[in-house]
Design a protein around this motif. Structure first.
Motif, PDB file in Angstrom:
ATOM      1  N   VAL A 270       0.864  -1.170   0.000  1.00 16.84           N
ATOM      2  CA  VAL A 270       0.000   0.000   0.000  1.00 16.84           C
ATOM      3  C   VAL A 270       0.904   1.224   0.000  1.00 16.84           C
ATOM      4  O   VAL A 270       2.104   1.125   0.258  1.00 16.84           O
ATOM      5  CB  VAL A 270      -0.950   0.037   1.221  1.00 16.84           C
ATOM      6  N   SER A 271       0.330   2.377  -0.269  1.00 14.55           N
ATOM      7  CA  SER A 271       1.133   3.597  -0.247  1.00 14.55           C
ATOM      8  C   SER A 271       0.333   4.734   0.358  1.00 14.55           C
ATOM      9  O   SER A 271      -0.909   4.755   0.290  1.00 14.55           O
ATOM     10  CB  SER A 271       1.600   3.975  -1.655  1.00 14.55           C
ATOM     11  N   ILE A 272       1.043   5.649   0.983  1.00  9.91           N
ATOM     12  CA  ILE A 272       0.435   6.873   1.498  1.00  9.91           C
ATOM     13  C   ILE A 272       1.282   8.041   1.023  1.00  9.91           C
ATOM     14  O   ILE A 272       2.438   7.873   0.637  1.00  9.91           O
ATOM     15  CB  ILE A 272       0.353   6.882   3.044  1.00  9.91           C
ATOM     16  N   ARG A 273       0.705   9.214   1.043  1.00  9.71           N
ATOM     17  CA  ARG A 273       1.439  10.449   0.749  1.00  9.71           C
ATOM     18  C   ARG A 273       1.394  11.299   2.006  1.00  9.71           C
ATOM     19  O   ARG A 273       0.323  11.543   2.560  1.00  9.71           O
ATOM     20  CB  ARG A 273       0.827  11.179  -0.445  1.00  9.71           C
ATOM     21  N   HIS A 290       0.035   6.831  11.238  1.00  2.00           N
ATOM     22  CA  HIS A 290      -0.595   5.564  11.626  1.00  2.00           C
ATOM     23  C   HIS A 290      -2.022   5.476  11.075  1.00  2.00           C
ATOM     24  O   HIS A 290      -2.431   4.442  10.532  1.00  2.00           O
ATOM     25  CB  HIS A 290      -0.605   5.456  13.146  1.00  2.00           C
ATOM     26  N   LYS A 291      -2.749   6.566  11.198  1.00  2.00           N
ATOM     27  CA  LYS A 291      -4.139   6.598  10.718  1.00  2.00           C
ATOM     28  C   LYS A 291      -4.198   6.384   9.210  1.00  2.00           C
ATOM     29  O   LYS A 291      -5.048   5.633   8.709  1.00  2.00           O
ATOM     30  CB  LYS A 291      -4.784   7.932  11.081  1.00  2.00           C
ATOM     31  N   ARG A 292      -3.288   7.019   8.483  1.00  4.96           N
ATOM     32  CA  ARG A 292      -3.297   6.890   7.022  1.00  4.96           C
ATOM     33  C   ARG A 292      -2.910   5.482   6.579  1.00  4.96           C
ATOM     34  O   ARG A 292      -3.469   4.956   5.615  1.00  4.96           O
ATOM     35  CB  ARG A 292      -2.354   7.926   6.405  1.00  4.96           C
ATOM     36  N   ILE A 293      -1.948   4.895   7.283  1.00  2.30           N
ATOM     37  CA  ILE A 293      -1.545   3.525   6.943  1.00  2.30           C
ATOM     38  C   ILE A 293      -2.718   2.569   7.133  1.00  2.30           C
ATOM     39  O   ILE A 293      -3.034   1.755   6.249  1.00  2.30           O
ATOM     40  CB  ILE A 293      -0.343   3.082   7.793  1.00  2.30           C
ATOM     41  N   TYR A 294      -3.380   2.659   8.272  1.00  4.20           N
ATOM     42  CA  TYR A 294      -4.440   1.689   8.569  1.00  4.20           C
ATOM     43  C   TYR A 294      -5.735   2.001   7.836  1.00  4.20           C
ATOM     44  O   TYR A 294      -6.584   1.099   7.676  1.00  4.20           O
ATOM     45  CB  TYR A 294      -4.636   1.573  10.081  1.00  4.20           C
ATOM     46  N   LYS A 295      -5.861   3.199   7.342  1.00  4.53           N
ATOM     47  CA  LYS A 295      -6.987   3.484   6.457  1.00  4.53           C
ATOM     48  C   LYS A 295      -6.854   2.660   5.184  1.00  4.53           C
ATOM     49  O   LYS A 295      -7.861   2.190   4.618  1.00  4.53           O
ATOM     50  CB  LYS A 295      -7.041   4.980   6.120  1.00  4.53           C
ATOM     51  N   LYS A 296      -5.622   2.469   4.736  1.00  5.15           N
ATOM     52  CA  LYS A 296      -5.367   1.636   3.563  1.00  5.15           C
ATOM     53  C   LYS A 296      -5.447   0.146   3.917  1.00  5.15           C
ATOM     54  O   LYS A 296      -6.078  -0.647   3.191  1.00  5.15           O
ATOM     55  CB  LYS A 296      -3.982   1.954   2.986  1.00  5.15           C
ATOM     56  N   LEU A 297      -4.826  -0.252   5.005  1.00  5.96           N
ATOM     57  CA  LEU A 297      -4.797  -1.670   5.360  1.00  5.96           C
ATOM     58  C   LEU A 297      -6.174  -2.219   5.699  1.00  5.96           C
ATOM     59  O   LEU A 297      -6.464  -3.400   5.477  1.00  5.96           O
ATOM     60  CB  LEU A 297      -3.856  -1.894   6.550  1.00  5.96           C
ATOM     61  N   ASP A 298      -7.042  -1.376   6.246  1.00  3.08           N
ATOM     62  CA  ASP A 298      -8.394  -1.808   6.618  1.00  3.08           C
ATOM     63  C   ASP A 298      -9.378  -1.721   5.459  1.00  3.08           C
ATOM     64  O   ASP A 298     -10.552  -2.074   5.606  1.00  3.08           O
ATOM     65  CB  ASP A 298      -8.911  -0.971   7.796  1.00  3.08           C
ATOM     66  N   ASN A 299      -8.899  -1.247   4.313  1.00  4.37           N
ATOM     67  CA  ASN A 299      -9.735  -1.104   3.125  1.00  4.37           C
ATOM     68  C   ASN A 299      -9.319  -2.174   2.111  1.00  4.37           C
ATOM     69  O   ASN A 299      -8.203  -2.156   1.602  1.00  4.37           O
ATOM     70  CB  ASN A 299      -9.562   0.299   2.528  1.00  4.37           C
ATOM     71  N   HIS A 300     -10.199  -3.131   1.840  1.00  2.00           N
ATOM     72  CA  HIS A 300      -9.851  -4.233   0.944  1.00  2.00           C
ATOM     73  C   HIS A 300      -9.430  -3.746  -0.436  1.00  2.00           C
ATOM     74  O   HIS A 300      -8.500  -4.292  -1.043  1.00  2.00           O
ATOM     75  CB  HIS A 300     -11.027  -5.200   0.812  1.00  2.00           C
ATOM     76  N   LYS A 301     -10.107  -2.720  -0.956  1.00  2.46           N
ATOM     77  CA  LYS A 301      -9.768  -2.227  -2.288  1.00  2.46           C
ATOM     78  C   LYS A 301      -8.353  -1.675  -2.326  1.00  2.46           C
ATOM     79  O   LYS A 301      -7.608  -1.887  -3.286  1.00  2.46           O
ATOM     80  CB  LYS A 301     -10.775  -1.154  -2.732  1.00  2.46           C
ATOM     81  N   ALA A 302      -7.955  -0.960  -1.267  1.00  3.49           N
ATOM     82  CA  ALA A 302      -6.608  -0.386  -1.226  1.00  3.49           C
ATOM     83  C   ALA A 302      -5.564  -1.467  -0.978  1.00  3.49           C
ATOM     84  O   ALA A 302      -4.513  -1.497  -1.617  1.00  3.49           O
ATOM     85  CB  ALA A 302      -6.534   0.685  -0.145  1.00  3.49           C
ATOM     86  N   LYS A 303      -5.853  -2.375  -0.049  1.00  3.34           N
ATOM     87  CA  LYS A 303      -4.878  -3.393   0.331  1.00  3.34           C
ATOM     88  C   LYS A 303      -4.575  -4.349  -0.810  1.00  3.34           C
ATOM     89  O   LYS A 303      -3.423  -4.772  -0.988  1.00  3.34           O
ATOM     90  CB  LYS A 303      -5.391  -4.168   1.547  1.00  3.34           C
TER      91      LYS A 303
END
Length: 434
Positions: A270-273, A290-303
């Motif tokens: 995954v990636s964040i900016r 931390h919030k941005r990372i887990y927003k991606k990890l908890d989102n199946h489409k992003a992960k």
């Protein structure tokens, strides 16, 4: 698999023609190991991972396969210099995967111990996989029975249905594939060798390493716990601050089945900016990261986006992206995909692969593993890549960057990140690093 049988390569396709794809792992083994015993242990460990007894083959349509061979190719070579120099040298030498070479071993003898350096092509497996192989070598040295690991490729059917690409994205990729199928072609191993050599003729890399000891790691864990975030988020924040300005940060994500300890590729990303906010303290920035990372990890489409995306692109078009960027190949579809992947353009500012706490053991008998270091490959779409692993209450950090022009800037980045970690304090106000 039986000899001559084969399994189609899907997820691993992007690794085949990459000109920079060598994973490095160093293990320090305590004990007086003879050449004979070490060679036998390495042979036993390699033979117990089916994927290491495979070569890469292609059919008439350009589809690629792992194909079982009679026996694995095992390369063991002594060295007497800094192990990082061996990595820098060997990453410029293409693996002969078409004839089954997927892994190399290098050994340095020290007083009462050895340094065992494993260099693996990503087609053999990811960083966690190499740690399992290292553990098997230790098991074999101690006379333990090894469990045979059959080749088990990532099953795309296990990806959650809700993670599929949007219809619009699939339409775009189908259009690219149509253009490619009417204008493109397949590439061969000889062309790969030429592109690989051309890529490294004008490149060098540098590797920096650091280790946090048990007390430093303990303090880091307490800091993370007090903040309610992960150690990985703390480390990522330190790197983001040191990079200055906006950073595209890529983070490797494991999708490995918990019960499988064989060689193979089970990593996505995954990636964040993020731009470090100087108006806030480090803790506030770490919470945001931390919030941005887990927003991606908890989102199946992003992960699982990257897995779906790669499955939708024509396999030979994935190959062509490298040749477009680094081999002088001219094709509009290949150029488009090359840019989408980030080859030959501005690379991702920070890429992080954190293997977390390695599920391997220090002592298993006469011989024991006392230290592990991990260096991921500086893939073409990364400006700098950071490898992290924790073993026996010590955290190992590495930075793999391009040499020459930007080396002073990269060294300053590394030292700044380490100073930032030094400035973090535990609950008693004591710096984590002294």
């Amino acid at each position: 698999m039986n000899n001559g049988t084969r399994l189609r390569i899907q997820k691993e396709r992007t690794h085949i023609f990459s000109p920079s794809i060598t994973i490095a792992m160093l293990g320090v083994i305590q004990g007086d190991v003879s050449d004979h015993d070490l060679g036998a242990a390495i042979a036993a460990a390699v033979s117990n991972h089916e994927i290491l007894s495979c070569k890469i083959t292609f059919d008439e349509q350009g589809e690629a396969f792992y194909e079982k061979t009679e026996q694995p190719r095992i390369h063991i070579e002594p060295f007497d210099r800094d192990w990082k120099a061996v990595v820098q040298e060997q990453e410029t030498i293409a693996f002969d995967w078409i004839n089954g070479e997927l892994i190399r071993f290098f050994v340095k003898r020290q007083q009462d111990s050895i340094q065992l350096l494993i260099l693996a092509h990503h087609l053999a497996g990811d960083g966690l996989a190499v740690s399992y192989l290292l553990n098997d070598v230790l098991h074999a040295l101690n006379g333990d029975e090894l469990i045979y690991k059959r080749l088990q490729l990532f099953d795309s059917k296990t990806v959650p249905p809700r993670s599929k690409l949007t219809p619009w994205m699939r339409i775009i990729l189908r259009g690219l594939n149509r253009k490619w199928n009417s204008t493109g072609r397949a590439f061969n191993y000889t062309e790969y060798q030429e592109m690989y050599q051309s890529y490294w003729n004008s490149r060098t890399t540098e590797i920096y390493c650091e280790e946090l000891n048990e007390s430093q790691l303990s303090a880091l864990k307490k800091t993370a716990k007090r903040q309610g975030i992960t150690i990985n988020s703390l480390l990522t924040t330190a790197f983001a601050k040191s990079a200055q300005g906006h950073s595209d940060i890529g983070l490797a994500v494991s999708v490995r089945p918990k019960s499988y300890r064989g060689m193979g590729n089970y990593a996505t990303g995954v990636s964040i900016r993020y731009c470090y906010n100087k108006a806030h303290d480090f803790g506030a920035n770490a919470h945001e990261v931390h919030k941005r990372i887990y927003k991606k990890l908890d989102n199946h489409k992003a992960k699982f986006f990257l897995l779906h995306f790669m499955n939708e692109v024509s396999p030979t078009l994935i190959d062509a992206a490298y040749f477009s960027a680094y081999g002088g190949y001219v094709n509009k579809a290949a150029h488009t995909v090359s840019n989408l992947f980030g080859y030959g353009v501005k690379p991702k500012s920070i890429s992080i692969t954190n293997l977390t706490t390695l599920d391997i053991h220090k002592s298993q008998g006469k011989y024991s593993l006392t230290a592990v270091s991990f260096v991921p490959p500086l893939v073409p779409n990364a400006r700098r890549i950071i490898g992290i692993c924790t073993f026996e209450n010590r955290l190992s950090l590495s930075l793999h960057v391009a040499g020459k022009d930007l080396l002073s800037e990269e060294k300053a980045f590394w030292e700044s990140a380490l100073r930032e970690l030094t400035s973090l304090q535990n609950e008693n106000g004591i710096p984590i690093m002294k």
